[in-house]
Design an enzyme around this catalytic site. Sequence first.
Site, PDB file in Angstrom:
ATOM      1  N   LYS A 229       1.324   4.644  -2.667  1.00  0.00           N
ATOM      2  CA  LYS A 229       1.230   5.834  -1.904  1.00  0.00           C
ATOM      3  C   LYS A 229       2.472   6.853  -2.072  1.00  0.00           C
ATOM      4  CE  LYS A 229      -3.379   5.558  -0.995  1.00  0.00           C
ATOM      5  NZ  LYS A 229      -4.235   6.397  -1.948  1.00  0.00           N
TER       6      LYS A 229
ATOM      7  N   TYR B 133       0.629  -1.253  -0.066  1.00  0.00           N
ATOM      8  CA  TYR B 133      -0.039   0.233   0.041  1.00  0.00           C
ATOM      9  C   TYR B 133       0.891   1.216   0.002  1.00  0.00           C
ATOM     10  CZ  TYR B 133      -3.520   3.363   1.860  1.00  0.00           C
ATOM     11  OH  TYR B 133      -4.342   4.470   1.912  1.00  0.00           O
TER      12      TYR B 133
HETATM   13  N1  LIG Z   1      -9.539   5.354   5.460  1.00  0.00           N
HETATM   14  C1  LIG Z   1      -8.105   5.653   5.876  1.00  0.00           C
HETATM   15  O1  LIG Z   1      -7.680   5.184   6.998  1.00  0.00           O
HETATM   16  C2  LIG Z   1      -7.122   6.355   4.799  1.00  0.00           C
HETATM   17  C3  LIG Z   1      -5.988   6.867   5.413  1.00  0.00           C
HETATM   18  C4  LIG Z   1      -5.103   7.430   4.385  1.00  0.00           C
HETATM   19  C5  LIG Z   1      -5.335   7.519   3.285  1.00  0.00           C
HETATM   20  N2  LIG Z   1      -6.696   7.016   2.658  1.00  0.00           N
HETATM   21  C6  LIG Z   1      -6.943   7.058   1.267  1.00  0.00           C
HETATM   22  O2  LIG Z   1      -8.241   7.854   1.191  1.00  0.00           O
HETATM   23  C7  LIG Z   1      -8.767   7.630  -0.181  1.00  0.00           C
HETATM   24  C8  LIG Z   1     -10.392   7.274   0.108  1.00  0.00           C
HETATM   25  O3  LIG Z   1     -10.360   6.556   0.906  1.00  0.00           O
HETATM   26  P1  LIG Z   1     -11.519   6.216   2.095  1.00  0.00           P
HETATM   27  O4  LIG Z   1     -11.223   6.219   3.387  1.00  0.00           O
HETATM   28  O5  LIG Z   1     -12.644   7.058   1.976  1.00  0.00           O
HETATM   29  O6  LIG Z   1     -12.175   4.821   1.759  1.00  0.00           O
HETATM   30  P2  LIG Z   1     -13.542   3.974   1.063  1.00  0.00           P
HETATM   31  O7  LIG Z   1     -13.024   2.848   0.822  1.00  0.00           O
HETATM   32  O8  LIG Z   1     -14.625   4.445   1.996  1.00  0.00           O
HETATM   33  O9  LIG Z   1     -13.475   4.873  -0.256  1.00  0.00           O
HETATM   34  C9  LIG Z   1     -12.852   4.567  -1.172  1.00  0.00           C
HETATM   35  C10 LIG Z   1     -13.815   4.815  -2.538  1.00  0.00           C
HETATM   36  O10 LIG Z   1     -13.088   4.357  -3.538  1.00  0.00           O
HETATM   37  C11 LIG Z   1     -13.882   3.382  -4.607  1.00  0.00           C
HETATM   38  N3  LIG Z   1     -12.748   2.731  -5.300  1.00  0.00           N
HETATM   39  C12 LIG Z   1     -11.930   1.591  -5.170  1.00  0.00           C
HETATM   40  N4  LIG Z   1     -11.417   1.269  -6.223  1.00  0.00           N
HETATM   41  C13 LIG Z   1     -11.947   1.878  -7.354  1.00  0.00           C
HETATM   42  C14 LIG Z   1     -11.542   2.031  -8.732  1.00  0.00           C
HETATM   43  N5  LIG Z   1     -10.903   1.271  -9.293  1.00  0.00           N
HETATM   44  N6  LIG Z   1     -12.344   2.902  -9.620  1.00  0.00           N
HETATM   45  C15 LIG Z   1     -13.446   3.912  -8.821  1.00  0.00           C
HETATM   46  N7  LIG Z   1     -13.451   3.915  -7.574  1.00  0.00           N
HETATM   47  C16 LIG Z   1     -12.963   2.966  -6.857  1.00  0.00           C
HETATM   48  C17 LIG Z   1     -14.288   2.883  -3.581  1.00  0.00           C
HETATM   49  O11 LIG Z   1     -15.613   1.914  -3.913  1.00  0.00           O
HETATM   50  C18 LIG Z   1     -14.792   3.693  -2.516  1.00  0.00           C
HETATM   51  O12 LIG Z   1     -16.121   4.161  -2.729  1.00  0.00           O
HETATM   52  C19 LIG Z   1      -8.131   6.464  -0.619  1.00  0.00           C
HETATM   53  O13 LIG Z   1      -7.332   6.783  -1.753  1.00  0.00           O
HETATM   54  C20 LIG Z   1      -7.353   5.944   0.637  1.00  0.00           C
HETATM   55  O14 LIG Z   1      -6.200   4.940   0.157  1.00  0.00           O
HETATM   56  C21 LIG Z   1      -7.441   6.480   3.594  1.00  0.00           C
END
Ligand SMILES: NC(=O)c1ccc[n+]([C@@H]2O[C@H](COP(=O)([O-])OP(=O)(O)OC[C@H]3O[C@@H](n4cnc5c(N)ncnc54)[C@H](O)[C@@H]3O)[C@@H](O)[C@H]2O)c1
Length: 267
Positions: free
Chosen positions: A171, A167
């Site tokens: 990033k 992961y």
């Molecule tokens: N939640 C955490 O702890 C966290 C921390 C740091 C960074 N992030 C990053 O933040 C971003 C948003 O994540 P989140 O926390 O809202 O999680 P989440 O899983 O609720 O949202 C991610 C969304 O992306 C969509 N998705 C996944 N693969 C896809 C694809 N190939 N094409 C189109 N859509 C796709 C999913 O269906 C989902 O709706 C991500 O990039 C994640 O890596 C999350």
Amino acid sequence: MGSLEGKVALITGAARGQGRSHALALAAEGADIVAWDLPRSMSSLTYPLATQEDLDLTAKLVAERGRRCLSLSVDVSDSSQVNAGVERTLDQFGRLDIALANAGIVTIGPLVGVTDEAWDEMVATNLTGVFTTLRAVVPPMLRQRWGRIVVTASMGGRMGIKGQSAYNATKWGVIGLAKSLALEVANDGITVNIVCPCTVRTPMVQPDPDRAVPEESVRQLTRGNPIARPWIEADDVTRAVMYLVQDPGVLTGTIMDVSLGSSARMS
Ligand SMILES: NC(=O)c1ccc[n+]([C@@H]2O[C@H](COP(=O)([O-])OP(=O)(O)OC[C@H]3O[C@@H](n4cnc5c(N)ncnc54)[C@H](O)[C@@H]3O)[C@@H](O)[C@H]2O)c1
């Protein structure tokens, strides 16, 4: 009148979590919204991705804020779908001003246990998906000589973390992609910035809102953060994103950590 009246904003992964939160904040400031998500499952994941109902709800909530919403099923790892999605956006709205490359997935575990499938799906969504999105949105922004791009990386893109090698590789990768693009378009009215959240309480972390995260995980997360809280909420990240898209055009290539103080440990 909102500060983004007349602007059109595209958000990937907009069906839920951070993406939905960003979409609603942008709409509240007057932007019309293009909401992309991938309502299907991925075989390497231990949690479900968003559903069509999630995406429909984002569109409904945007409409309740008085803005238009074009919601599309677009897999960001597929460049033909991404290009077609940008074409549909331009056909419908005639412009594209803001793009948030937010869609992402996570699989956690020691490097030796990472399967080819998990690696491929993470690289395809988190790295290739940001590449396809940025490559497609920059040309219309260049024609307008105005654009605001924000890429969602992670604090995992700022450091090594045990059990997050794959992961974190994606990033770290998008940070390099975004910073390099920022230089390419620095004199074209387009800014490209990055947000790096620590753990955010979204369905990625708590797939079932009725089932609490195990207490031991909460304790461990809390212990790791200088501000002793286990996580932040989606709207904590949204505030950073809104700051970056509303900037008059002097902030570019910047990383904004939203990290409960973790960046205080870094140079
Ligand atoms: N939640 C955490 O702890 C966290 C921390 C740091 C960074 N992030 C990053 O933040 C971003 C948003 O994540 P989140 O926390 O809202 O999680 P989440 O899983 O609720 O949202 C991610 C969304 O992306 C969509 N998705 C996944 N693969 C896809 C694809 N190939 N094409 C189109 N859509 C796709 C999913 O269906 C989902 O709706 C991500 O990039 C994640 O890596 C999350």
